[in-house]
Design an enzyme around this catalytic site. Structure first.
Site, short mmCIF file in Angstrom:
data_model
loop_
_atom_site.label_atom_id
_atom_site.label_comp_id
_atom_site.label_asym_id
_atom_site.label_seq_id
_atom_site.Cartn_x
_atom_site.Cartn_y
_atom_site.Cartn_z
N ASN A 1 73.96 36.50 80.44
CA ASN A 1 73.31 35.99 79.39
C ASN A 1 73.97 34.65 79.11
O ASN A 1 75.16 34.40 78.70
CB ASN A 1 73.73 36.81 78.21
N LYS B 1 73.45 32.56 76.82
CA LYS B 1 73.58 32.23 75.08
C LYS B 1 72.88 30.87 75.15
O LYS B 1 72.09 30.26 75.73
CB LYS B 1 74.89 32.46 74.87
N HIS C 1 69.95 41.61 70.92
CA HIS C 1 71.47 41.40 71.46
C HIS C 1 72.54 41.46 70.01
O HIS C 1 71.92 41.01 68.74
CB HIS C 1 71.51 40.04 71.78
N GLU D 1 74.51 39.52 68.72
CA GLU D 1 74.51 37.89 67.89
C GLU D 1 73.18 37.95 67.38
O GLU D 1 73.44 37.30 66.15
CB GLU D 1 74.75 37.09 68.93
N GLU E 1 76.71 47.25 74.51
CA GLU E 1 77.79 46.26 74.44
C GLU E 1 78.42 46.52 73.11
O GLU E 1 78.01 46.09 72.19
CB GLU E 1 76.91 44.84 74.41
N GLY F 1 82.75 38.75 73.84
CA GLY F 1 83.48 37.36 73.61
C GLY F 1 85.05 37.51 73.32
O GLY F 1 85.56 36.30 72.80
N SER G 1 82.93 41.20 77.76
CA SER G 1 84.25 40.63 78.38
C SER G 1 84.11 40.94 80.00
O SER G 1 85.31 41.37 80.40
CB SER G 1 85.34 40.84 77.77
P1 PGA Z 1 80.71 38.25 77.11
O1 PGA Z 1 79.39 38.47 76.32
O2 PGA Z 1 80.69 38.80 78.31
O3 PGA Z 1 81.00 36.57 76.86
O4 PGA Z 1 81.60 39.04 76.16
C1 PGA Z 1 78.53 39.61 76.73
C2 PGA Z 1 77.26 39.40 75.96
O5 PGA Z 1 77.43 39.06 74.80
O6 PGA Z 1 76.09 39.68 76.54
#
Ligand code: PGA
Length: 252
Positions: A9, A11, A96, A98, A168, A174, A214
């Site tokens: 992803n 982003k 997601h 976010e 997730e 993140g 992560s």
């Molecule tokens: P990250 O993001 O690996 O940077 O923690 C994962 C995601 O949001 O899909």
């Protein structure tokens, strides 16, 4: 045997030339190394047509990061599932965390988004997961169950065999703080129980459930070796070719 999937992803990262180069390099690496896992990347939507033209989908698949809850019309800034399908796109992230947080996407909107995906032959990669407070209150199982059922129970059951899930936990996205392989495995088993109870054993056993939050080159192997973890949804580590390819190799 479920196929392993590693999805990146991206982003809101990478300028056009960087995104194109990374996709081309990744495609070449997959062609040379033939990893077992299916690899998907989700770049910003403005890059989708160019990336679709410049990679070979037998090696590298391309996903949107989101799609509209509406079929068509006066929804400025939205991109419909029909439009994504019309450029040859086959996958989209939906829900997601976010987007749940910053765009206030709730179960009702996500239910519509998933209906749109299914109506236009797009495989939904449906993201869900509890936040830190919910984990600390020990409500993470019920939170996840309702995140799943609020959206999945409203879909045409015949289409659920096209579903890809991504657990997730919000506290791991993140933050550099990963769920332990045991914590992730425990939740994935629970998700399969929820699927089994509501949609039957076939859906429960065949649906790929990815772990996200992560994931990096160091922890991927331990996570992916768990029985019910079918690969990963990777954010920041998917932006670096050497990190991401190591994660892909860890999914055997
Ligand atoms: P990250 O993001 O690996 O940077 O923690 C994962 C995601 O949001 O899909």
């Amino acid at each position: 045997m479920r196929k392993k999937i590693v999805a990146g992803n991206w982003k809101m990262n990478l300028k056009f030339e960087e995104a194109l180069q990374l996709a081309i390099d990744l495609n070449g690496w997959i062609a040379d190394n033939q990893p077992e896992a299916e690899v998907i990347i989700a770049p910003s939507s403005i890059y989708l047509p160019t990336l679709l033209e410049n990679v070979d989908e037998q090696f590298l698949k391309i996903s949107a990061q989101d799609l509209s809850a509406h079929e068509k019309g006066a929804y400025t800034g939205d991109i419909s599932a029909e439009q994504l399908d019309s450029i040859g796109l086959d996958f989209s992230l939906i829900g997601h965390s976010e987007r749940r947080t910053y765009q206030h996407e709730d179960a009702e909107v996500l239910e519509q988004k998933m209906k749109q995906a299914f109506a236009h032959q797009i495989y939904p990669i449906f993201c869900f997961g509890e936040n830190l407070e919910q984990r600390e209150n020990n409500t993470h199982f019920e939170v996840v169950e309702s995140q799943l059922l609020d959206v999945l129970a409203k879909q045409d059951k015949e289409l659920l065999n096209k579903l890809i899930l991504a657990y997730e936990p919000v506290w791991a996205i993140g933050t550099g703080k990963t769920a332990s392989p045991e914590q992730a495995q425990e939740m994935h088993v629970y998700v399969r129980e929820v699927l089994d109870k509501n949609f039957g054993a076939e859906i429960a056993n065949s649906t790929p459930i990815l772990y996200g939050g992560s994931v990096n080159a160091e922890n991927a192997e331990n996570l992916f070796s768990q029985n019910d973890i079918d690969g990963g949804l990777v954010g920041s580590a998917s932006l670096q070719l050497d990190q991401f390819t190591q994660i892909i190799m860890a999914a055997q």
